[in-house]
Design a protein around this motif. Structure first.
Motif, mmCIF file in Angstrom:
data_model
loop_
_atom_site.group_PDB
_atom_site.id
_atom_site.type_symbol
_atom_site.label_atom_id
_atom_site.label_comp_id
_atom_site.label_asym_id
_atom_site.label_seq_id
_atom_site.Cartn_x
_atom_site.Cartn_y
_atom_site.Cartn_z
ATOM 1 N N ASP A 1 0.840 -1.198 0.000
ATOM 2 C CA ASP A 1 0.000 0.000 0.000
ATOM 3 C C ASP A 1 0.874 1.247 0.000
ATOM 4 O OD1 ASP A 1 -2.653 -1.256 2.179
ATOM 5 O OD2 ASP A 1 -2.276 -1.465 0.028
ATOM 6 N N ALA A 2 0.451 2.237 -0.766
ATOM 7 C CA ALA A 2 1.152 3.513 -0.747
ATOM 8 C C ALA A 2 0.983 4.157 0.622
ATOM 9 C CB ALA A 2 0.590 4.423 -1.827
ATOM 10 N N MET A 3 2.095 4.721 1.111
ATOM 11 C CA MET A 3 2.060 5.152 2.502
ATOM 12 C C MET A 3 2.935 6.365 2.759
ATOM 13 S SD MET A 3 2.618 1.446 4.309
ATOM 14 C CE MET A 3 2.367 2.091 5.964
ATOM 15 N N VAL A 4 2.691 6.949 3.930
ATOM 16 C CA VAL A 4 3.571 7.957 4.504
ATOM 17 C C VAL A 4 4.144 7.349 5.780
ATOM 18 C CG1 VAL A 4 3.760 10.293 5.410
ATOM 19 C CG2 VAL A 4 2.127 9.796 3.563
ATOM 20 N N ILE A 5 5.466 7.250 5.832
ATOM 21 C CA ILE A 5 6.129 6.543 6.924
ATOM 22 C C ILE A 5 7.024 7.492 7.698
ATOM 23 C CG2 ILE A 5 7.669 4.632 7.522
ATOM 24 C CD1 ILE A 5 6.853 3.433 4.752
ATOM 25 N N GLN A 6 6.853 7.510 8.990
ATOM 26 C CA GLN A 6 7.674 8.384 9.840
ATOM 27 C C GLN A 6 8.534 7.537 10.770
ATOM 28 O OE1 GLN A 6 4.152 11.521 10.551
ATOM 29 N NE2 GLN A 6 6.149 12.172 11.361
ATOM 30 N N ASN A 7 9.780 7.933 10.860
ATOM 31 C CA ASN A 7 10.721 7.271 11.764
ATOM 32 C C ASN A 7 11.524 8.293 12.549
ATOM 33 O OD1 ASN A 7 10.498 4.371 11.237
ATOM 34 N ND2 ASN A 7 11.085 4.948 9.155
ATOM 35 N N PRO A 8 11.820 7.989 13.806
ATOM 36 C CA PRO A 8 11.239 6.889 14.573
ATOM 37 C C PRO A 8 9.830 7.246 15.040
ATOM 38 C CG PRO A 8 12.642 8.185 15.993
ATOM 39 C CD PRO A 8 12.730 8.820 14.620
ATOM 40 N N ARG A 9 9.101 6.340 15.625
ATOM 41 C CA ARG A 9 7.784 6.642 16.175
ATOM 42 C C ARG A 9 7.906 7.408 17.489
ATOM 43 N NH1 ARG A 9 3.237 4.245 15.361
ATOM 44 N NH2 ARG A 9 2.560 6.226 16.251
ATOM 45 N N TYR A 10 8.944 7.133 18.225
ATOM 46 C CA TYR A 10 9.196 7.820 19.500
ATOM 47 C C TYR A 10 10.664 8.247 19.520
ATOM 48 C CZ TYR A 10 4.829 5.579 20.795
ATOM 49 O OH TYR A 10 3.522 5.153 20.815
ATOM 50 N N GLN A 11 10.894 9.487 19.910
ATOM 51 C CA GLN A 11 12.242 10.027 19.953
ATOM 52 C C GLN A 11 12.421 10.779 21.263
ATOM 53 O OE1 GLN A 11 14.936 10.107 17.343
ATOM 54 N NE2 GLN A 11 15.942 10.653 19.268
ATOM 55 N N VAL A 12 13.498 10.459 21.948
ATOM 56 C CA VAL A 12 13.832 11.184 23.174
ATOM 57 C C VAL A 12 15.156 11.895 22.941
ATOM 58 C CG1 VAL A 12 14.291 11.026 25.642
ATOM 59 C CG2 VAL A 12 12.671 9.438 24.581
ATOM 60 N N THR A 13 15.205 13.169 23.282
ATOM 61 C CA THR A 13 16.447 13.908 23.160
ATOM 62 C C THR A 13 16.635 14.780 24.394
ATOM 63 O OG1 THR A 13 17.797 15.257 21.671
ATOM 64 C CG2 THR A 13 15.509 15.937 21.979
ATOM 65 N N GLN A 14 17.852 15.325 24.508
ATOM 66 C CA GLN A 14 18.137 16.197 25.638
ATOM 67 C C GLN A 14 17.898 17.640 25.261
ATOM 68 O OE1 GLN A 14 22.208 15.048 26.445
ATOM 69 N NE2 GLN A 14 21.569 13.629 28.067
ATOM 70 N N PHE A 15 17.609 18.421 26.256
ATOM 71 C CA PHE A 15 17.439 19.858 26.076
ATOM 72 C C PHE A 15 18.647 20.423 25.322
ATOM 73 C CE2 PHE A 15 15.582 23.882 27.370
ATOM 74 C CZ PHE A 15 16.664 24.739 27.324
ATOM 75 N N GLY A 16 18.401 21.091 24.200
ATOM 76 C CA GLY A 16 19.466 21.721 23.440
ATOM 77 C C GLY A 16 20.218 20.824 22.477
ATOM 78 N N LYS A 17 19.943 19.532 22.479
ATOM 79 C CA LYS A 17 20.652 18.608 21.587
ATOM 80 C C LYS A 17 19.886 18.464 20.272
ATOM 81 C CE LYS A 17 22.737 14.027 21.388
ATOM 82 N NZ LYS A 17 23.003 12.760 22.106
ATOM 83 N N PRO A 18 20.544 18.749 19.140
ATOM 84 C CA PRO A 18 19.840 18.688 17.845
ATOM 85 C C PRO A 18 19.218 17.316 17.595
ATOM 86 C CG PRO A 18 21.985 19.717 17.592
ATOM 87 C CD PRO A 18 21.946 19.165 18.977
#
Lengths: 114, 114
Positions: A1-18
């Motif tokens: 099926d044609a789709m729109v896929i986003q990765n990752p589903r969950y992302q954790v980062t630190q304050f100020g970290k790109p």
């Protein structure tokens, strides 16, 4: 099926970290969008690409940038995430910018900031 | 400018009973109108769209909506609610002349009771 896929589903980062969120599509649509959605709110458009043409919303902070290296991929870069940037980020596509064209959404990336 | 107002922030129904989610629009002309559904931690899925053809629009999962110009309404209905219908529903109208900017209603959270 044609789709729109986003990765990752969950992302954790630190304050100020790109951090970079990615989106790919198999629909071969010309337009790709990035939305920010905070809890219990409607999505808010950050910017969109019409083919290679980048269109920024007037109230999108400079901290948010985007890249679209080809038709299929689009990236959201957050240069220095703050606590207020914790949200769900949704990617969407549409065939064109015509008023009758619905947008097709990915399942989003939920970004947490420590 | 186009806008939509969702009249109920929360709607609660029992399984097997009818669903009515209300949306009023403001536009200087007959706009395109969409209903999207968002399940928890998911992206938005198009339920149905109105594009000035038939005023009664049938969508997926048994939902339908009727465009009533005299009432400036586009209410979403379903004859019999299912537990899987529990989600957030957005009434959406494109901005003038383009689908670049979607104007979202504030959303209606539908709860389905067993």
């Amino acid at each position: 099926d044609a789709m729109v896929i986003q990765n990752p589903r969950y992302q954790v980062t630190q304050f100020g970290k790109p951090v970079t969120l990615s989106c790919s599509q198999t629909l071969n649509h010309n337009v790709m969008y990035w939305y920010q959605q905070k809890s219990s709110q409607a999505p808010k458009l950050l910017f969109h690409y019409y083919d290679k043409d980048f269109n920024n919303e007037a109230d999108t902070p400079d901290n948010f940038q985007s890249r679209r290296p080809n038709t299929s991929f689009c990236f959201l870069d957050i240069r220095s995430p703050g606590l207020g940037d914790a949200a769900m980020y949704l990617c969407a596509t549409s065939r064109s910018r015509g008023g009758n064209q619905p947008q097709h959404f990915g399942d989003g990336t939920r970004l947490s900031i420590l | 400018a186009q806008s939509v107002t969702q009249l109920d922030s929360h709607v609660s129904v029992s399984e097997g009973t009818p669903v009515l989610l209300r949306c009023n629009y403001s536009s200087s002309y007959s706009p395109s109108l969409f209903w999207y559904v968002q399940h928890p931690n998911k992206g938005l899925q198009l339920l149905l769209k109105y594009t000035s053809a038939a005023t009664l629009v049938k969508g997926i999962n048994g939902f339908e909506a009727e465009f009533k110009k005299s009432e400036t309404s586009f209410h979403l209905t379903k004859p019999s609610a299912h537990m899987s219908d529990a989600a957030e529903y957005f009434c959406v109208v494109p901005s003038s002349g383009s689908a670049r900017q979607l104007t979202f209603g504030s959303g209606t959270q539908l709860t389905v009771l067993p």
